[in-house]
Write an enzyme that holds these catalytic residues in place. Structure first.
Site, PDB file in Angstrom:
ATOM      1  N   HIS A 138       2.881   4.998   2.465  1.00 45.13           N
ATOM      2  CA  HIS A 138       1.827   3.998   2.632  1.00 45.13           C
ATOM      3  C   HIS A 138       0.675   4.315   1.681  1.00 45.13           C
ATOM      4  O   HIS A 138       0.179   5.440   1.637  1.00 45.13           O
ATOM      5  CB  HIS A 138       1.324   3.985   4.072  1.00 45.13           C
ATOM      6  CG  HIS A 138       0.320   2.907   4.336  1.00 45.13           C
ATOM      7  ND1 HIS A 138       0.676   1.619   4.662  1.00 45.13           N
ATOM      8  CD2 HIS A 138      -1.043   2.931   4.305  1.00 45.13           C
ATOM      9  CE1 HIS A 138      -0.421   0.894   4.830  1.00 45.13           C
ATOM     10  NE2 HIS A 138      -1.478   1.658   4.623  1.00 45.13           N
ATOM     11  N   CYS A 145       2.997  -0.306   2.410  1.00 46.99           N
ATOM     12  CA  CYS A 145       3.985   0.724   2.095  1.00 46.99           C
ATOM     13  C   CYS A 145       4.651   0.389   0.763  1.00 46.99           C
ATOM     14  O   CYS A 145       5.022  -0.769   0.524  1.00 46.99           O
ATOM     15  CB  CYS A 145       5.026   0.822   3.208  1.00 46.99           C
ATOM     16  SG  CYS A 145       4.416   1.644   4.702  1.00 46.99           S
ATOM     17  N   CYS A 153      -2.527   4.749  -9.426  1.00 46.46           N
ATOM     18  CA  CYS A 153      -3.189   5.097 -10.693  1.00 46.46           C
ATOM     19  C   CYS A 153      -4.393   4.191 -10.929  1.00 46.46           C
ATOM     20  O   CYS A 153      -4.239   2.969 -11.071  1.00 46.46           O
ATOM     21  CB  CYS A 153      -2.201   4.956 -11.852  1.00 46.46           C
ATOM     22  SG  CYS A 153      -2.926   5.367 -13.459  1.00 46.46           S
TER      23      CYS A 153
END
Length: 335
Positions: A138, A145, A153
């Site tokens: 998650h 999820c 990122c």
């Protein structure tokens, strides 16, 4: 409620700042290289044409892979992993933890699940109300999820996972290539400006700064790319490198490691002609993966050795043709 929505809206806006910074740096590098170096500094026409041709190939591939890494939606588990209304009601009404655990075990009997939580229980997401597939985690930023989640990122403002991991690797590789090409072609003119062989002009600042920026990004990206190459060779995600997945026999960092070649094929696919292009070629659907040993490739929860997808007939969320090439069934064991 309104305050919460406002904060989330601000959070979404600020999350794009790293992407805007990278985009601005890249756009400036394009101007500095194409105009200040090639058009205003170079005198040799053949050299100018060669530099511009190779530069634009690198620039296009960099932008293409960066775009795909940013705007490819992360894959989420299918409905088969979500609790039905009755199961959800039964699970929430039950107050005894051991009974809740048994409810999840019963639900997971026909799912391709081989990993467990640290406690040995079925991995369940209370937020998404689903049983987590192997390698699924998650993301608190995306609030969902993500299949085979590697990390979230900020530089692509996206979760890096099953759907875009190949694109992320190509983005890193073409970023390095972009920096290497700029550094190698700018270096001689950097020296000429530095020793004042070339006259001072507005191009001097751009050329000097262009080399410093390219080298700085090259060093940082090389370490990151090298680390992810190691992860691909070992068939691990960043999360699995820090916390080993737990199987029935305990934690095992190499549980999904099926050999370098097959690890590579899982990410890039079997068509080598497409390896260098940001098109999706990864194997599987992100819900299950080949395991290192045959004993681990049989889900102890599956009743009578039932396999994934056998009881459901056709499923609107399944991938055509994958039933005959189930990687969790056809496994070659390496000695």
């Amino acid at each position: 409620m309104a305050l919460s929505r406002g904060l989330k809206c601000c959070q979404r806006i600020f999350s794009w700042i790293p992407v805007v910074i990278i985009s601005c740096v890249v756009l400036w590098s394009y101007y500095a290289y194409v105009f200040e170096l090639c058009f205003f500094t170079l005198r040799n026409t053949l050299e100018k044409v060669a530099y511009l041709l190779v530069f634009h190939v690198c620039f296009i591939m960099f932008c293409w892979t960066y775009w795909k890494a940013i705007f490819t939606p992360p894959s989420t588990p299918t409905k088969k992993f979500q609790l039905s209304y009755s199961d959800k009601e039964r699970y929430e009404m039950e107050e005894r933890p051991d009974v809740q655990k048994q409810i999840l075990i019963d639900i997971a009997k026909k799912l391709p699940i081989f990993t467990r939580a640290q406690s040995g229980a079925i991995r369940f997401c209370d937020h998404c109300q689903l049983i987590k597939p192997d390698r699924c985690h998650h993301c608190s930023v995306c609030e969902t999820c993500i299949l085979k989640m590697d990390h979230h990122c900020p530089w692509v403002n996206n979760c890096v996972g099953f759907s875009n991991y190949k694109f992320f690797l190509l983005f890193l590789s073409y970023s390095i290539l972009y920096c290497v090409f700029i550094s190698s072609t700018v270096f001689q003119y950097f020296l000429k400006f530095w020793v004042e062989e070339l006259p001072n002009s507005h191009a001097k600042f751009h050329v000097l700064f262009l080399l410093f920026v390219a080298l700085m990004f090259f060093v940082s990206l090389t370490f990151l790319f090298g680390y992810h190459c190691w992860l691909v060779a070992k068939n691990r995600s960043t999360l699995e490198a820090f916390s080993a997945p737990v199987f029935q026999n305990g934690p095992d960092r190499d549980g999904f490691n099926v050999g370098f070649r097959r690890n590579l094929l899982q990410v890039f696919g079997e068509d080598k002609k497409l390896w260098l292009f940001p098109v999706f070629t990864s194997q599987g659907d992100g819900h299950y993966f080949p395991l290192r040993t045959l004993s681990e490739s049989r889900n102890p929860l599956l009743a009578s050795e039932e396999r994934w997808g056998e009881d459901g007939g056709s499923d609107e969320d399944s991938t055509d043709g994958e039933g005959d090439n189930d990687p969790s069934v056809n496994i070659e064991i390496e000695s």
